[in-house]
Design a protein around this motif. Structure first.
Motif, PDB file in Angstrom:
ATOM      1  N   VAL A  85       0.866  -1.169   0.000  1.00 37.42           N
ATOM      2  CA  VAL A  85       0.000   0.000   0.000  1.00 37.42           C
ATOM      3  C   VAL A  85       0.908   1.226   0.000  1.00 37.42           C
ATOM      4  CG1 VAL A  85      -1.945  -1.126   1.178  1.00 37.42           C
ATOM      5  CG2 VAL A  85      -0.119  -0.063   2.530  1.00 37.42           C
ATOM      6  N   THR A  86       0.331   2.412   0.178  1.00 35.47           N
ATOM      7  CA  THR A  86       1.147   3.631   0.221  1.00 35.47           C
ATOM      8  C   THR A  86       0.727   4.507   1.396  1.00 35.47           C
ATOM      9  OG1 THR A  86      -0.352   4.713  -1.340  1.00 35.47           O
ATOM     10  CG2 THR A  86       1.613   3.700  -2.253  1.00 35.47           C
ATOM     11  N   ILE A  87       1.653   5.348   1.832  1.00 32.64           N
ATOM     12  CA  ILE A  87       1.384   6.300   2.897  1.00 32.64           C
ATOM     13  C   ILE A  87       0.462   7.394   2.349  1.00 32.64           C
ATOM     14  CG2 ILE A  87       2.410   8.007   4.439  1.00 32.64           C
ATOM     15  CD1 ILE A  87       3.045   5.144   5.216  1.00 32.64           C
ATOM     16  N   LYS A  88      -0.622   7.647   3.062  1.00 31.81           N
ATOM     17  CA  LYS A  88      -1.687   8.514   2.545  1.00 31.81           C
ATOM     18  C   LYS A  88      -1.461  10.001   2.804  1.00 31.81           C
ATOM     19  CE  LYS A  88      -6.758   8.392   2.535  1.00 31.81           C
ATOM     20  NZ  LYS A  88      -7.928   7.709   3.171  1.00 31.81           N
ATOM     21  N   ALA A  89      -0.713  10.324   3.848  1.00 28.97           N
ATOM     22  CA  ALA A  89      -0.545  11.729   4.240  1.00 28.97           C
ATOM     23  C   ALA A  89       0.929  12.104   4.279  1.00 28.97           C
ATOM     24  CB  ALA A  89      -1.188  11.960   5.609  1.00 28.97           C
ATOM     25  N   GLY A  90       1.169  13.400   4.454  1.00 32.04           N
ATOM     26  CA  GLY A  90       2.540  13.898   4.473  1.00 32.04           C
ATOM     27  C   GLY A  90       3.237  13.717   5.802  1.00 32.04           C
ATOM     28  N   LYS A  91       2.469  13.344   6.837  1.00 31.81           N
ATOM     29  CA  LYS A  91       3.063  13.101   8.153  1.00 31.81           C
ATOM     30  C   LYS A  91       2.278  11.985   8.825  1.00 31.81           C
ATOM     31  CE  LYS A  91       4.385  15.322  12.502  1.00 31.81           C
ATOM     32  NZ  LYS A  91       4.374  16.590  13.290  1.00 31.81           N
ATOM     33  N   LYS A 125       4.509  11.688   1.592  1.00 26.44           N
ATOM     34  CA  LYS A 125       3.273  11.099   1.077  1.00 26.44           C
ATOM     35  C   LYS A 125       3.572  10.231  -0.149  1.00 26.44           C
ATOM     36  CE  LYS A 125      -1.305  12.483  -0.634  1.00 26.44           C
ATOM     37  NZ  LYS A 125      -2.193  13.638  -0.945  1.00 26.44           N
ATOM     38  N   GLY A 126       2.864   9.111  -0.237  1.00 25.74           N
ATOM     39  CA  GLY A 126       3.029   8.243  -1.396  1.00 25.74           C
ATOM     40  C   GLY A 126       4.087   7.176  -1.256  1.00 25.74           C
ATOM     41  N   MET A 127       4.779   7.125  -0.111  1.00 25.86           N
ATOM     42  CA  MET A 127       5.816   6.119   0.094  1.00 25.86           C
ATOM     43  C   MET A 127       5.186   4.724   0.144  1.00 25.86           C
ATOM     44  SD  MET A 127       9.125   5.759   0.656  1.00 25.86           S
ATOM     45  CE  MET A 127       9.719   7.266   1.414  1.00 25.86           C
ATOM     46  N   PRO A 128       5.670   3.776  -0.655  1.00 25.61           N
ATOM     47  CA  PRO A 128       5.128   2.416  -0.578  1.00 25.61           C
ATOM     48  C   PRO A 128       5.615   1.696   0.674  1.00 25.61           C
ATOM     49  CG  PRO A 128       6.896   2.512  -2.200  1.00 25.61           C
ATOM     50  CD  PRO A 128       6.671   3.916  -1.732  1.00 25.61           C
ATOM     51  N   VAL A 129       4.714   0.950   1.291  1.00 30.83           N
ATOM     52  CA  VAL A 129       5.045   0.100   2.433  1.00 30.83           C
ATOM     53  C   VAL A 129       4.311  -1.217   2.270  1.00 30.83           C
ATOM     54  CG1 VAL A 129       5.498   1.996   4.047  1.00 30.83           C
ATOM     55  CG2 VAL A 129       3.176   1.095   3.825  1.00 30.83           C
TER      56      VAL A 129
END
Length: 213
Positions: free
Chosen positions: A81-87, A107-111
Motif C-alpha cells: 500500500v502507500t502512505i496517505k498523508a505527508g506526516k 506522502k506516497g511512500m510504498p510500504v
C-alpha cells in the motif's frame, strides 16, 4: 526520542530474520548424549547461518512473494500500500498508547502490510523497518520506489517493455513513481517528470511476477 524519516533508509538485511529463527535455550546432557547435543547445536548453527544468507535480500524486490493469505479485513497478507498523508506516525504497537518509533514525512511512500489488528496495520518499509500505522493513514494506491539495493545504480525507464527499447530516463535512488500496470516482468511507471517501463524486480512496491492492470 522520536526519529523523523524524510527519505528511505538504507536496507539493513541483517535485521530481517523471521520469528522462527530463534536462539535455543541450553540443556543438560551427559555421557553419549553430550556428543549428540554438540552435533545438534552445530546443525542449528549451520541452518541459522544459511537462513541469514538466504534472507539477506528479503527486503528487496528480487525474491518471490511469500504465500498469500487473507487477513481479518478479508484482504491479502502481505500486500503493498502507500502512505496517505505527508506526516504519519509509526508506532511500536497497535494502539495510540504505544511509543512512536518514527514519523513518515513523505506522502506516497510504498510500504508492505504484514499483519492486521482491528484498525491497525503492521507495516514494513523498504529498509526493513517495522511498526504499526492506523489503517486510515494508508491508501490502496500502488507506487514504486527506487530503493538502494542496486548500490546507487539508477533504474532505467524504457519506452517499451524490453531492454532493447530506447531509454527514456534514469531514475535515481529515492524516486517514487505511480505504478500503472505490471506484466510480471515489466511495470509501466509514471513519475513527476517521466513515464515508461522499468524492470519489475528493480522496484520496491511490487512483488516479483505480480500482475497489475
Amino acid at each position: 526520542m522520536v526519529s523523523y524519516r524524510t527519505t528511505p533508509r538504507l536496507a539493513r538485511p541483517s535485521n530481517q530474520l523471521p520469528d522462527f529463527v530463534r536462539s535455543r535455550r541450553g540443556f543438560v546432557v551427559s555421557g553419549l548424549c553430550l556428543t549428540a547435543a554438540i552435533l545438534v547445536m552445530a546443525g542449528l548453527s549451520m541452518r541459522s547461518s544459511a537462513a541469514n544468507e538466504s534472507l539477506a535480500g528479503d527486503i528487496t524486490a528480487s525474491l518471490t512473494a511469500p504465500p498469500e493469505q487473507l487477513g481479518p479485513s478479508g484482504l491479502p497478507l502481505p500486500r503493498f500500500v502507500t502512505i496517505k498523508a505527508g506526516k504519519v506516525n509509526v508506532r511500536k504497537g497497535p494502539s495510540s498508547d504505544h511509543e512512536v518509533a518514527w514519523v513518515f514525512q513523505r506522502k506516497g511512500m510504498p510500504v508492505e502490510i504484514t499483519l492486521e489488528f482491528e484498525n491497525w496495520r503492521k507495516i514494513r518499509d523498504s529498509e526493513g523497518g517495522e511498526g504499526w500505522i492506523l489503517q486510515s493513514m494508508l491508501s490502496g494506491k500502488r507506487n514504486a520506489l527506487v530503493a538502494d539495493w542496486a548500490k546507487n545504480k539508477a533504474v532505467v525507464l524504457h519506452d517499451g517493455a524490453s531492454e532493447k527499447s530506447a531509454a527514456v530516463a534514469k531514475l535515481s535512488v529515492g524516486v517514487i513513481g505511480e505504478i500503472q500496470s505490471c506484466n510480471g516482468k515489466w511495470c509501466y511507471v509514471v513519475t513527476a517528470d517521466y513515464e515508461g517501463y522499468a524492470k519489475q524486480n528493480q522496484l520496491w512496491g511490487i512483488y516479483p511476477d505480480e500482475r497489475l492492470d
